[in-house]
Design a protein around this motif. Structure first.
Motif, PDB file in Angstrom:
ATOM      1  N   LYS A   1       0.883  -1.226  -0.059  1.00 56.73           N
ATOM      2  CA  LYS A   1       0.111   0.085  -0.086  1.00 56.73           C
ATOM      3  C   LYS A   1       0.842   1.169   0.032  1.00 56.73           C
ATOM      4  CE  LYS A   1      -2.364  -0.995   3.584  1.00 56.73           C
ATOM      5  NZ  LYS A   1      -3.447  -0.750   4.796  1.00 56.73           N
ATOM      6  N   GLU A   2       1.967   1.282   0.973  1.00 53.63           N
ATOM      7  CA  GLU A   2       2.693   2.493   0.804  1.00 53.63           C
ATOM      8  C   GLU A   2       3.739   2.735  -0.397  1.00 53.63           C
ATOM      9  OE1 GLU A   2       4.449   2.311   4.665  1.00 53.63           O
ATOM     10  OE2 GLU A   2       2.748   2.523   5.764  1.00 53.63           O
ATOM     11  N   ASP A   3       4.315   1.679  -0.714  1.00 54.01           N
ATOM     12  CA  ASP A   3       5.428   1.869  -1.738  1.00 54.01           C
ATOM     13  C   ASP A   3       4.817   1.780  -3.021  1.00 54.01           C
ATOM     14  OD1 ASP A   3       6.984   1.748   0.131  1.00 54.01           O
ATOM     15  OD2 ASP A   3       7.749  -0.425   0.139  1.00 54.01           O
ATOM     16  N   SER A   4       3.435   1.624  -3.292  1.00 53.52           N
ATOM     17  CA  SER A   4       2.810   1.314  -4.876  1.00 53.52           C
ATOM     18  C   SER A   4       1.929   2.826  -4.903  1.00 53.52           C
ATOM     19  CB  SER A   4       2.065   0.122  -4.769  1.00 53.52           C
ATOM     20  OG  SER A   4       1.482  -0.022  -5.959  1.00 53.52           O
ATOM     21  N   PRO A   5       2.442   3.738  -5.641  1.00 53.62           N
ATOM     22  CA  PRO A   5       1.326   4.673  -5.986  1.00 53.62           C
ATOM     23  C   PRO A   5       0.339   4.261  -6.749  1.00 53.62           C
ATOM     24  CG  PRO A   5       3.533   4.934  -7.302  1.00 53.62           C
ATOM     25  CD  PRO A   5       3.699   3.919  -6.406  1.00 53.62           C
ATOM     26  N   GLU A   6       0.446   3.337  -7.511  1.00 48.29           N
ATOM     27  CA  GLU A   6      -0.854   2.727  -8.366  1.00 48.29           C
ATOM     28  C   GLU A   6      -1.850   2.475  -7.326  1.00 48.29           C
ATOM     29  OE1 GLU A   6       2.186   1.731  -8.646  1.00 48.29           O
ATOM     30  OE2 GLU A   6       3.045   2.326 -10.770  1.00 48.29           O
ATOM     31  N   TYR A   7      -1.406   2.059  -6.125  1.00 44.92           N
ATOM     32  CA  TYR A   7      -2.581   1.506  -5.215  1.00 44.92           C
ATOM     33  C   TYR A   7      -3.505   2.375  -4.629  1.00 44.92           C
ATOM     34  CZ  TYR A   7      -4.830  -0.599  -1.037  1.00 44.92           C
ATOM     35  OH  TYR A   7      -5.405  -0.806  -0.085  1.00 44.92           O
ATOM     36  N   GLN A   8      -2.896   3.533  -4.614  1.00 47.64           N
ATOM     37  CA  GLN A   8      -3.758   4.725  -4.189  1.00 47.64           C
ATOM     38  C   GLN A   8      -4.859   5.432  -5.259  1.00 47.64           C
ATOM     39  OE1 GLN A   8      -3.810   5.981  -1.287  1.00 47.64           O
ATOM     40  NE2 GLN A   8      -2.186   4.477  -0.697  1.00 47.64           N
ATOM     41  N   ASP A   9      -4.267   5.235  -6.480  1.00 44.46           N
ATOM     42  CA  ASP A   9      -5.137   5.383  -7.814  1.00 44.46           C
ATOM     43  C   ASP A   9      -5.982   4.273  -7.898  1.00 44.46           C
ATOM     44  OD1 ASP A   9      -5.823   6.598 -10.053  1.00 44.46           O
ATOM     45  OD2 ASP A   9      -4.805   5.678 -11.289  1.00 44.46           O
ATOM     46  N   LEU A  10      -5.517   2.939  -7.685  1.00 43.04           N
ATOM     47  CA  LEU A  10      -6.785   1.921  -7.827  1.00 43.04           C
ATOM     48  C   LEU A  10      -7.550   2.270  -6.613  1.00 43.04           C
ATOM     49  CD1 LEU A  10      -7.484  -0.603  -8.778  1.00 43.04           C
ATOM     50  CD2 LEU A  10      -5.806  -1.750  -7.303  1.00 43.04           C
ATOM     51  N   GLU A  11      -7.337   2.498  -5.477  1.00 43.14           N
ATOM     52  CA  GLU A  11      -8.702   2.694  -4.609  1.00 43.14           C
ATOM     53  C   GLU A  11      -9.560   3.944  -4.670  1.00 43.14           C
ATOM     54  OE1 GLU A  11      -9.227   1.180  -1.214  1.00 43.14           O
ATOM     55  OE2 GLU A  11      -7.950  -0.384  -2.391  1.00 43.14           O
ATOM     56  N   LYS A  12      -8.938   4.820  -5.552  1.00 47.44           N
ATOM     57  CA  LYS A  12      -9.905   6.126  -5.967  1.00 47.44           C
ATOM     58  C   LYS A  12     -10.753   5.336  -7.323  1.00 47.44           C
ATOM     59  CE  LYS A  12      -6.648   9.620  -4.941  1.00 47.44           C
ATOM     60  NZ  LYS A  12      -5.765  10.919  -5.646  1.00 47.44           N
ATOM     61  N   LYS A  13     -10.357   4.569  -8.086  1.00 45.69           N
ATOM     62  CA  LYS A  13     -10.975   4.002  -9.095  1.00 45.69           C
ATOM     63  C   LYS A  13     -12.036   3.143  -8.524  1.00 45.69           C
ATOM     64  CE  LYS A  13      -7.711   4.675 -12.818  1.00 45.69           C
ATOM     65  NZ  LYS A  13      -7.169   4.021 -13.970  1.00 45.69           N
ATOM     66  N   ASN A  14     -11.848   2.207  -7.671  1.00 43.88           N
ATOM     67  CA  ASN A  14     -12.925   1.420  -6.666  1.00 43.88           C
ATOM     68  C   ASN A  14     -13.720   2.134  -6.093  1.00 43.88           C
ATOM     69  OD1 ASN A  14     -11.631  -0.821  -7.509  1.00 43.88           O
ATOM     70  ND2 ASN A  14      -9.943  -0.994  -5.442  1.00 43.88           N
ATOM     71  N   GLN A  15     -13.446   3.296  -5.354  1.00 43.03           N
ATOM     72  CA  GLN A  15     -14.297   4.356  -4.946  1.00 43.03           C
ATOM     73  C   GLN A  15     -15.563   4.670  -5.909  1.00 43.03           C
ATOM     74  OE1 GLN A  15     -15.188   4.670  -1.746  1.00 43.03           O
ATOM     75  NE2 GLN A  15     -16.907   5.574  -2.399  1.00 43.03           N
ATOM     76  N   GLN A  16     -14.808   5.133  -7.300  1.00 45.51           N
ATOM     77  CA  GLN A  16     -15.538   5.520  -8.183  1.00 45.51           C
ATOM     78  C   GLN A  16     -16.673   4.782  -8.626  1.00 45.51           C
ATOM     79  OE1 GLN A  16     -13.037   6.921 -11.496  1.00 45.51           O
ATOM     80  NE2 GLN A  16     -14.912   7.455 -12.770  1.00 45.51           N
ATOM     81  N   ILE A  17     -16.006   3.353  -8.884  1.00 44.94           N
ATOM     82  CA  ILE A  17     -17.219   2.347  -9.326  1.00 44.94           C
ATOM     83  C   ILE A  17     -18.342   2.110  -8.186  1.00 44.94           C
ATOM     84  CG2 ILE A  17     -17.362  -0.369  -9.826  1.00 44.94           C
ATOM     85  CD1 ILE A  17     -14.381  -0.200 -10.497  1.00 44.94           C
ATOM     86  N   VAL A  18     -17.856   2.223  -6.744  1.00 41.37           N
ATOM     87  CA  VAL A  18     -18.848   2.187  -5.536  1.00 41.37           C
ATOM     88  C   VAL A  18     -19.935   3.324  -5.862  1.00 41.37           C
ATOM     89  CG1 VAL A  18     -19.182   2.285  -3.291  1.00 41.37           C
ATOM     90  CG2 VAL A  18     -17.231   1.060  -4.128  1.00 41.37           C
ATOM     91  N   ASP A  19     -19.452   4.539  -6.234  1.00 40.92           N
ATOM     92  CA  ASP A  19     -20.412   5.624  -6.325  1.00 40.92           C
ATOM     93  C   ASP A  19     -21.300   5.173  -7.787  1.00 40.92           C
ATOM     94  OD1 ASP A  19     -19.223   6.781  -4.178  1.00 40.92           O
ATOM     95  OD2 ASP A  19     -17.951   8.200  -5.473  1.00 40.92           O
ATOM     96  N   ASN A  20     -20.805   4.369  -8.777  1.00 36.82           N
ATOM     97  CA  ASN A  20     -21.599   4.102  -9.751  1.00 36.82           C
ATOM     98  C   ASN A  20     -22.283   5.249 -10.581  1.00 36.82           C
ATOM     99  OD1 ASN A  20     -22.392   2.322 -11.754  1.00 36.82           O
ATOM    100  ND2 ASN A  20     -24.140   1.590 -10.535  1.00 36.82           N
ATOM    101  N   LYS A  21     -21.472   6.493 -10.712  1.00 32.14           N
ATOM    102  CA  LYS A  21     -22.199   7.442 -11.530  1.00 32.14           C
ATOM    103  C   LYS A  21     -22.012   7.335 -12.894  1.00 32.14           C
ATOM    104  CE  LYS A  21     -21.208  10.757  -7.745  1.00 32.14           C
ATOM    105  NZ  LYS A  21     -20.618  12.236  -7.391  1.00 32.14           N
ATOM    106  N   HIS A  22     -22.931   7.563 -13.839  1.00 30.19           N
ATOM    107  CA  HIS A  22     -23.008   7.279 -15.223  1.00 30.19           C
ATOM    108  C   HIS A  22     -22.137   8.101 -15.896  1.00 30.19           C
ATOM    109  CE1 HIS A  22     -26.697   4.980 -16.068  1.00 30.19           C
ATOM    110  NE2 HIS A  22     -26.450   4.896 -14.781  1.00 30.19           N
TER     111      HIS A  22
END
Length: 501
Positions: A143-164
């Motif tokens: 989680k800490e050494d991977s910047p892609e992890y933070q971006d992935l978490e944001k995208k997962n939250q974007q999917i949870v919001d499920n905005k068109h």
């Protein structure tokens, strides 16, 4: 390749199959799937087959873990199984996430599956880290050494919001790459856990061999000294049998006495308070933000007592209170005490019941009023019993008073006000305060009529109401009965000495 390394496959039970699948059938179906995946099978069907296959293998792994004996390896095995399931759930969720970015939205059923698998994957991963704490640093590095992890978490939250949004194949590919990278890192953690299991199994085998050698030595020693042991044991058994019979008898007597003492204690104090008092020898006073207190009084009791013998008075009160005690058992209330012809009950203590206390007391008061109308004096059957009742809701403090004969007492202005509601009431009516009306109005189950402003001693003018009954069509009072009523009887003592500041 993984299947081939397993050798002989176990018999597996696939979802939506009535019969189990043996290893040969599994291999055949897998070969046929690979051959027809481009020509006949849709992507959904192919993914569903692999999902069912993984679920069947994980179920088999779970069964194998349950059949193992208890050891330190058990935590590693369960953690390994949970990590496999976590990777599987996150993989299923990633497919649905790719679908979201490619199409720009998820349908309701797909969205529900995404949230379920993502949440389950996280919970299983957390469970693995709890079972195998040595893996926490590895997961923390991911989680800490991977910047892609933070971006992935944001995208997962974007999917949870499920905005068109507009579908983007590029975003779907980027999400797939990030998810695949994250799952590869989780598989590295899985590889490390596999090493832990291998080391633990090696250590367990080593310990087992040592234990086997020790047991063999002990067995030889026992065979040598067994004749002496048999003679000593024979004498000891006779002595122990005599002692065991005496001890068993004493244990039965002690258990009987304990039951008697517990029964007496639970009559004097609420069960929850009594258990705490037995365990800690002290129960601190406790503040209750909102309770409902009920007082009732027999109208004309002094006149009845004046023309009755002491035995008749006691017999009359016993019959009335026995009837009341039987009725209040159906409600989440606690009888504080009886003082002469006064009857005091509270709800919300010592076990808090949320906002139910006012409706519980109101239902109980209506039933006691109905029961009173059917009471007759045993020695004066032509005289009808009349009762005056009052209810108030508010805060109070409750605690154990005394050490020789402890009592569960209530303190506060709420008790005084409830007593005033009773003393300023009218026969065969239930007077309630504005606070009680406000609480029972939230339920919509009761009928009340305003009485007006009453001059209450120590409180001044108060607006009070009459509790008339329950609304037509509402549930009967018994439907409000708790699963585990806290009603208990308590001893009698003077409340005018302990319920006032």
């Amino acid at each position: 390749m993984a299947v081939q390394k397993m050798g002989d496959l176990p018999v597996l039970m696939f979802k939506n199959r009535t019969r189990p699948v043996d290893g040969a059938t599994f291999q055949t179906e897998l070969t046929e799937l690979r051959a027809s995946i481009n020509a006949e099978k849709s992507m959904t069907e192919a993914v569903e087959w692999y999902t069912n296959a993984n679920a069947a293998l994980l179920h088999h792994l779970t069964k194998e873990i349950k059949d193992t004996d208890s050891s330190t390896l058990w935590r590693y095995l369960v953690g390994f199984k949970n990590l496999l399931r976590s990777i599987e759930c996150k993989g299923i969720a990633s497919v649905l996430g790719i679908n979201y970015f490619a199409r720009g939205y998820l349908q309701a059923k797909a969205y529900e599956r995404y949230v379920a698998h993502m949440t389950l994957g996280r919970d299983l991963l957390d469970n693995t880290l709890n079972l195998v704490p040595s893996l926490i640093p590895l997961h923390k590095d991911i989680k800490e050494d991977s910047p892609e992890y933070q971006d992935l978490e944001k995208k997962n939250q974007q999917i949870v919001d499920n905005k068109h949004q507009e579908g983007s194949v590029a975003e779907a590919i980027e999400y797939f790459d990030q998810t695949a990278t994250f799952l590869d890192k989780l598989r590295a953690v899985q590889k490390q856990l596999r090493e832990y299991i291998r080391e633990g199994a090696t250590e367990s085998l080593k310990d087992a061999r040592q234990s086997e050698a020790i047991c063999a030595g002990i067995l030889v020693l026992v065979c040598v000294v067994s004749p002496i042991i048999i003679a000593l044991v024979r004498n000891a058994v006779n002595t122990i049998q005599v002692y065991a019979r005496n001890l068993s008898e004493k244990a039965r007597e002690l258990e009987h006495e304990k039951e008697l003492s517990d029964s007496l204690l639970y009559q004097m104090l609420p069960p929850s308070v009594a258990k705490q008092l037995k365990q800690t020898q002290q129960v601190p006073a406790e503040f209750f933000a909102s309770v409902t207190v009920y007082f009732s009084d027999i109208v004309g009791f002094t006149a009845i007592a004046a023309v009755s013998t002491p035995y008749q008075v006691i017999s009359f009160l016993n019959s009335v209170y026995k009837l009341f005690d039987e009725r209040i058992e159906c409600y989440d209330v606690y009888k504080i005490e009886t003082i002469g012809d006064s009857y005091m009950v509270a709800s919300g203590i010592p076990v808090r019941n949320g906002n139910k206390h006012a409706s519980e007391i109101a239902s109980m008061a209506l039933e006691l009023l109905e029961a009173t109308s059917m009471c007759r004096l045993p020695h004066r059957p032509d005289q009808t019993l009349c009762m005056r009742s009052g209810i108030h809701t508010g805060p109070c403090v409750a605690g154990i008073v005394g050490s020789k004969m402890p009592r569960y007492c209530l303190f506060g202005d709420t008790i005084n006000t409830a007593s005033r509601m009773e003393s300023t009431g009218e026969p065969m009516k239930i007077q309630i305060s504005e606070d009680v009306k406000r609480e029972i109005d939230k339920t919509g189950l009761f009928i009340t009529t305003p009485r007006g402003v009453v001059d209450v001693k120590g409180k001044g003018e108060m607006t009070t109401h009459w509790l008339e009954g329950r609304r037509p069509g509402s549930r009967t009072p018994l439907s409000l009965a708790p699963t585990h009523p806290q009603t208990r009887s308590s001893p009698r003592y003077k409340h005018d000495k302990i319920f006032h500041y």
